[in-house]
Design an enzyme around this catalytic site. Structure first.
Site, short mmCIF file in Angstrom:
data_model
loop_
_atom_site.label_atom_id
_atom_site.label_comp_id
_atom_site.label_asym_id
_atom_site.label_seq_id
_atom_site.Cartn_x
_atom_site.Cartn_y
_atom_site.Cartn_z
CG HIS A 1 -0.80 0.39 2.68
ND1 HIS A 1 0.16 -0.70 3.37
CD2 HIS A 1 -0.13 1.34 2.76
CE1 HIS A 1 0.22 -0.25 4.22
NE2 HIS A 1 0.24 0.95 4.36
CG ASP B 1 0.58 -4.41 3.08
OD1 ASP B 1 0.50 -3.15 1.50
OD2 ASP B 1 0.06 -2.89 4.19
N GLY C 1 3.10 6.77 8.41
CA GLY C 1 4.67 6.81 7.68
C GLY C 1 5.13 5.28 8.20
CG ASN C 2 5.69 4.10 11.85
OD1 ASN C 2 5.23 4.87 13.17
ND2 ASN C 2 7.87 3.73 12.92
CB SER C 3 3.12 1.81 6.08
OG SER C 3 1.88 2.07 6.66
N GLY D 1 -10.57 -24.62 -4.44
CA GLY D 1 -11.60 -24.53 -5.31
C GLY D 1 -13.00 -25.02 -4.60
CB VAL D 2 -13.95 -25.73 -1.64
CG1 VAL D 2 -13.85 -27.20 -1.59
CG2 VAL D 2 -12.38 -25.37 -0.38
CB ILE E 1 -14.61 -22.76 3.28
CG1 ILE E 1 -13.51 -21.60 3.73
CG2 ILE E 1 -13.95 -23.75 3.28
CD1 ILE E 1 -11.58 -22.05 4.26
#
Length: 492
Positions: free
Chosen positions: A130, A160, A229-231, A287-288, A290
């Site tokens: 991000h 991310d 800003g820490n991201s 392909g399930v 749940i």
């Protein structure tokens, strides 16, 4: 009797120098009290060496994007209109922005600020997806103030995680720690650029591990102060090793409130290796659809405790369909690894290389069985959901036994069974009382009741007649493409 204290010289002692004794107080000499205070201080964590060690590996990341045409004075663009609509603010009586009559040269404007850290000495830098998403240009600034234009190697929205590359060598790379050794209560430190304040250091402890906040990630929860800003910055243990990427916070105000989340480095490294190799992440799928196993459902079907992943539906032609997985199965293990909760299965399958032959263990109507399955690759778009059971099937044949629990059911046609890819079942044509309270609806298809498969209205009547209606009766039903359990409870 109290010992006599020289109050004039008490300032020479620290609080640690006054010790309570049975029958009085003892004042230690100033030298002894000071030594005890120093010893106590040495027991607290000291992050100075860690900052010196890891600090040079942390970078500031600025992103730029091409600025769109600004509205003329007295006009309003679509983004501002959307703001007013979203927050319920009355829209001012102002004309909208008109399209420009002639093209103008677009200028790059600041978009955001984040953090990152040097993964390898030859210029690979790790950050959050991000942070760089939608950026036209990425600028990486080192602690020695050198700036580089970075190339986005790859970025993965689901985890991310992003990797960018700068043209430099001999850079101070971080040491990657073992997340499995990380313990709750352990001291950790973060370095980043909160609100654009470069190289800010914050510290705290690990609050929890394996925290479920995403499809593919068991996050590390900490109380380290993390702000915008820490991201993308590193979470560092007391050995100077990076154990996570600071990614999210829990906040009602937009600022730090004592809960922050970091992506575990073992997961991040796995993603980064694929990004560096191919620029994208390949994930497995079976392909399930749940959902969690509720406690009352687990008890009613004989599973014992709520564990595993309840299969609501199986995609036609998918690996699960080929392997024989059915709606209503509870997947309890994947490749020998226990599926304790529903979020475990997407992670285990997603981290498996497409094409791998694996084994899944399912619990089906009181029995456990192993099914061989070949993992497929995640597709970009889901297939549309079929709704064959919602089509008119003609005149219904009501069932007396079903009416006792508020149901009226009818036979399924052969065409419907073929389209839904089921061998049997009955269609709900009306619901009332207990069945309605359980959540059943018209056109649902009942596949099993009281842990017994149903092939026709006659079988449905026979099983329901024998069921103890003073206790909850479990019903496995299908709605559209997906199946789920319901409990029809007796009226009180």
């Amino acid at each position: 009797m109290m010992s006599r204290i020289d109050w004039k010289n008490l300032h020479a002692c620290t609080l640690a120098g006054v010790i309570a004794l049975a029958g009085g107080l003892l004042v230690l000499p100033p030298q002894t009290a000071h030594a005890q205070a120093v010893a106590a201080a040495r027991g607290l964590p000291d992050f100075t060496d860690l900052v010196d060690q890891v600090g040079p590996s942390v970078v500031n990341i600025r992103t730029l994007e091409k600025a769109s045409e600004r509205p003329a004075p007295g006009t309003m663009d679509e983004e501002m209109l959307e703001f007013f609509r979203r927050f319920g603010v009355p829209v001012p009586n102002m004309p909208r922005q008109q399209a420009p009559q002639r093209p103008r040269q677009q200028e790059e404007q600041p978009r955001g600020v984040g953090s990152g850290f040097i993964l390898t000495s030859d210029g690979y830098v790790m950050t959050n997806h991000h942070v760089v998403e939608g950026a036209d240009e990425v600028i990486v600034t080192l602690t020695d103030k050198r700036e580089f234009k970075a190339k986005i190697v790859g970025s993965d929205k689901r985890t991310d995680v992003a990797v960018v590359k700068i043209d430099a060598t001999g850079l101070p790379a971080v040491k990657v720690g073992d997340v499995n050794r990380l313990r709750v209560g352990e001291w950790v430190m973060a370095i980043g650029s909160p609100f654009g304040l470069d190289n800010s250091v914050t510290a705290g402890i690990v609050s929890a591990k394996q925290r479920d906040t995403g499809d593919y990630l068991p996050f590390i929860q900490t109380d380290v102060a993390i702000n915008p800003g820490n991201s993308g910055g590193p979470l560092i243990n007391m050995r100077g090793e990076v154990v996570g990427i600071n990614s999210q916070i829990y906040s009602r105000s937009g600022g730090f409130m004592g809960i922050s989340f970091a992506i575990p480095m073992d997961e991040a490294i796995r993603v980064s290796e694929q990004l560096r190799a191919t620029g994208r992440v390949s994930r497995g799928r079976i392909g399930v659809q749940i959902e969690p196993v509720a406690k009352d459902v687990a008890e009613s079907i004989g599973l014992g405790k709520p564990q595993g992943a309840l299969v609501r539906g199986v995609e036609a032609g998918s690996p699960a369909d080929t392997a024989g997985v059915e709606a209503g199965d509870v997947i309890t293990r994947f490749d020998g690894k226990a599926v304790e909760k529903v979020a475990d299965l997407p992670r285990l399958v997603g981290n498996t290389k497409p094409g791998t032959k694996s084994t899944i263990t399912v619990f089906r109507r009181g029995n456990t069985r192993d099914l061989a399955i070949t993992i497929a690759e995640v597709e970009p778009d889901d297939k549309p959901v079929a709704k064959a059971a919602e089509r008119d099937t003609g005149k219904a044949k009501p069932s007396a036994a079903a009416q006792q629990v508020g149901l009226s059911v009818a036979e399924l046609t052969d065409a419907q069974k073929k389209e839904l890819k089921i061998k049997g079942g009955v269609r709900v044509v009306a619901v009332a009382e207990a069945a309605a309270r359980a959540g059943l609806r018209e056109n649902d298809v009942i596949l099993a009741i009281a842990n017994t498969e149903i092939g026709s209205v006659k079988e449905f009547d026979a099983v329901l007649a024998k069921a103890d209606k003073t206790k909850p009766v479990n019903v496995l039903f299908r709605r559209g493409e997906w199946a789920q359990y319901a409990l029809i409870r007796p009226a009180r």
